[in-house]
Design a protein around this motif. Structure first.
Motif, PDB file in Angstrom:
ATOM      1  N   VAL A 223       0.837  -1.201   0.000  1.00  0.00           N
ATOM      2  CA  VAL A 223       0.000   0.000   0.000  1.00  0.00           C
ATOM      3  C   VAL A 223       0.870   1.247   0.000  1.00  0.00           C
ATOM      4  O   VAL A 223       0.557   2.231  -0.689  1.00  0.00           O
ATOM      5  N   ARG A 224       1.960   1.216   0.737  1.00  0.00           N
ATOM      6  CA  ARG A 224       2.856   2.393   0.771  1.00  0.00           C
ATOM      7  C   ARG A 224       3.488   2.637  -0.595  1.00  0.00           C
ATOM      8  O   ARG A 224       3.637   3.790  -1.016  1.00  0.00           O
ATOM      9  N   ARG A 225       3.850   1.555  -1.292  1.00  0.00           N
ATOM     10  CA  ARG A 225       4.438   1.715  -2.628  1.00  0.00           C
ATOM     11  C   ARG A 225       3.406   2.313  -3.594  1.00  0.00           C
ATOM     12  O   ARG A 225       3.728   3.213  -4.381  1.00  0.00           O
ATOM     13  N   LEU A 226       2.192   1.791  -3.538  1.00  0.00           N
ATOM     14  CA  LEU A 226       1.145   2.340  -4.401  1.00  0.00           C
ATOM     15  C   LEU A 226       0.889   3.807  -4.089  1.00  0.00           C
ATOM     16  O   LEU A 226       0.727   4.630  -5.000  1.00  0.00           O
ATOM     17  N   ALA A 227       0.857   4.146  -2.811  1.00  0.00           N
ATOM     18  CA  ALA A 227       0.606   5.534  -2.417  1.00  0.00           C
ATOM     19  C   ALA A 227       1.686   6.458  -2.967  1.00  0.00           C
ATOM     20  O   ALA A 227       1.389   7.576  -3.422  1.00  0.00           O
ATOM     21  N   ALA A 228       2.933   6.012  -2.931  1.00  0.00           N
ATOM     22  CA  ALA A 228       4.018   6.832  -3.479  1.00  0.00           C
ATOM     23  C   ALA A 228       3.820   7.058  -4.973  1.00  0.00           C
ATOM     24  O   ALA A 228       4.037   8.166  -5.487  1.00  0.00           O
ATOM     25  N   THR A 229       3.390   6.019  -5.675  1.00  0.00           N
ATOM     26  CA  THR A 229       3.121   6.149  -7.111  1.00  0.00           C
ATOM     27  C   THR A 229       1.986   7.127  -7.369  1.00  0.00           C
ATOM     28  O   THR A 229       2.058   7.976  -8.270  1.00  0.00           O
ATOM     29  N   TYR A 230       0.926   7.034  -6.572  1.00  0.00           N
ATOM     30  CA  TYR A 230      -0.238   7.883  -6.786  1.00  0.00           C
ATOM     31  C   TYR A 230       0.036   9.338  -6.429  1.00  0.00           C
ATOM     32  O   TYR A 230      -0.565  10.242  -7.008  1.00  0.00           O
ATOM     33  N   MET A 231       0.936   9.573  -5.498  1.00  0.00           N
ATOM     34  CA  MET A 231       1.339  10.948  -5.196  1.00  0.00           C
ATOM     35  C   MET A 231       2.000  11.585  -6.407  1.00  0.00           C
ATOM     36  O   MET A 231       1.753  12.754  -6.722  1.00  0.00           O
ATOM     37  N   VAL A 232       2.841  10.804  -7.095  1.00  0.00           N
ATOM     38  CA  VAL A 232       3.508  11.315  -8.298  1.00  0.00           C
ATOM     39  C   VAL A 232       2.488  11.560  -9.403  1.00  0.00           C
ATOM     40  O   VAL A 232       2.503  12.591 -10.078  1.00  0.00           O
ATOM     41  N   ARG A 233       1.572  10.615  -9.588  1.00  0.00           N
ATOM     42  CA  ARG A 233       0.550  10.766 -10.634  1.00  0.00           C
ATOM     43  C   ARG A 233      -0.333  11.986 -10.384  1.00  0.00           C
ATOM     44  O   ARG A 233      -0.740  12.665 -11.321  1.00  0.00           O
ATOM     45  N   ALA A 234      -0.633  12.255  -9.126  1.00  0.00           N
ATOM     46  CA  ALA A 234      -1.504  13.386  -8.796  1.00  0.00           C
ATOM     47  C   ALA A 234      -0.889  14.714  -9.210  1.00  0.00           C
ATOM     48  O   ALA A 234      -1.607  15.694  -9.431  1.00  0.00           O
ATOM     49  N   GLN A 235       0.431  14.752  -9.315  1.00  0.00           N
ATOM     50  CA  GLN A 235       1.122  15.983  -9.700  1.00  0.00           C
ATOM     51  C   GLN A 235       1.603  15.953 -11.148  1.00  0.00           C
ATOM     52  O   GLN A 235       2.331  16.854 -11.569  1.00  0.00           O
TER      53      GLN A 235
END
Length: 249
Positions: A223-235
């Motif tokens: 979940v932490r890895r996915l969250a890091a990916t989604y933070m990048v995608r959000a920007q």
């Protein structure tokens, strides 16, 4: 008496006789009418969802079973901007441009299935709204056949912002009946969705496929890895452009 008998033979059984002979015909017609009403009802109801606080079919089912349901509606403008961007980045990168269905993603899923590969999720946020509001969870051809035209209709009659607002208020975001951003944020982080930090928003987006097995409150490595990916995608530049060009956001 003889004339009366002859007249009866010439006239045949009549409507009453047909009804007695085919008692199931009326039942079949009634059942078909009920089925038609059930199929058309979502299309009739959806335009009224431009306002109000709709609930999902799963929420209603849990209420009927007496299972706990926690949902506090929060308006789109009150939600931390990080959450809708993280969710779009995680669930539906083409949300701003498609018309309810991402046909390219759907074709990719079908190709994977034909080749025997594990199929990926090809549902858009609009499709998930259709499923959550009117249909049932799980995978089936019947549900998908009902979901696709309904998603196209939802996109036609509701603005993008409203679709996303509904999704963020009916998505399951907790392991014990937490639905919507407000309940999910309160359960996971102890504060409202209006104050979500970018990482917290990304963690909530990361548990959306299965909030019972995945946790934003105690996230595992995946979940932490996915969250890091989604933070990048959000920007990402594409999502930023989508937000600028789509006046609904």
């Amino acid at each position: 008496m003889e004339m009366s008998s002859a007249a009866g033979l010439l006239s045949g059984p009549g409507p009453a006789g047909l009804n007695r002979k085919h008692p199931n015909l009326r039942i079949v017609r009634i059942l078909l009418l009920i089925l038609l009403v059930v199929l058309l009802l979502p299309y009739l109801v959806t335009p009224f969802y431009r306002t109000g606080h709709p609930v999902s079919a799963l929420m209603a089912w849990r209420w009927l079973k007496g299972a706990p349901v926690s949902r506090q509606w929060i308006d789109f403008r009150a939600i931390s901007a990080s959450l809708p961007r993280s969710v779009v980045g995680a669930e539906d990168a083409k949300f701003c441009s498609h018309r309810g269905v991402d046909w390219d993603a759907l074709r990719d899923v079908m190709d994977d299935a034909e080749e025997g590969e594990v199929t990926r999720g090809g549902s858009t946020i609009t499709q998930q709204v259709a499923k959550n509001l009117f249909l049932w969870p799980g995978r089936s051809v019947v549900r998908k056949a009902l979901e696709l035209p309904l998603a196209l209709w939802i996109d036609l009659v509701l603005p993008k912002q409203r679709i996303l607002e509904i999704y963020l208020n009916i998505a399951e975001l907790g392991p014990s009946g937490q639905f919507g951003a407000e309940a999910g944020a309160t359960y996971a982080f102890g504060h409202p969705a209006s104050t979500l930090a970018p990482r917290e928003a990304a963690l909530l987006a990361a548990i959306l496929p299965n909030p019972v097995r995945r946790s934003a409150r105690n996230p595992g490595p995946g979940v932490r890895r996915l969250a890091a990916t989604y933070m990048v995608r959000a920007q990402s530049s594409g999502l930023q452009r989508c937000w600028r060009e789509n006046r609904a956001f």
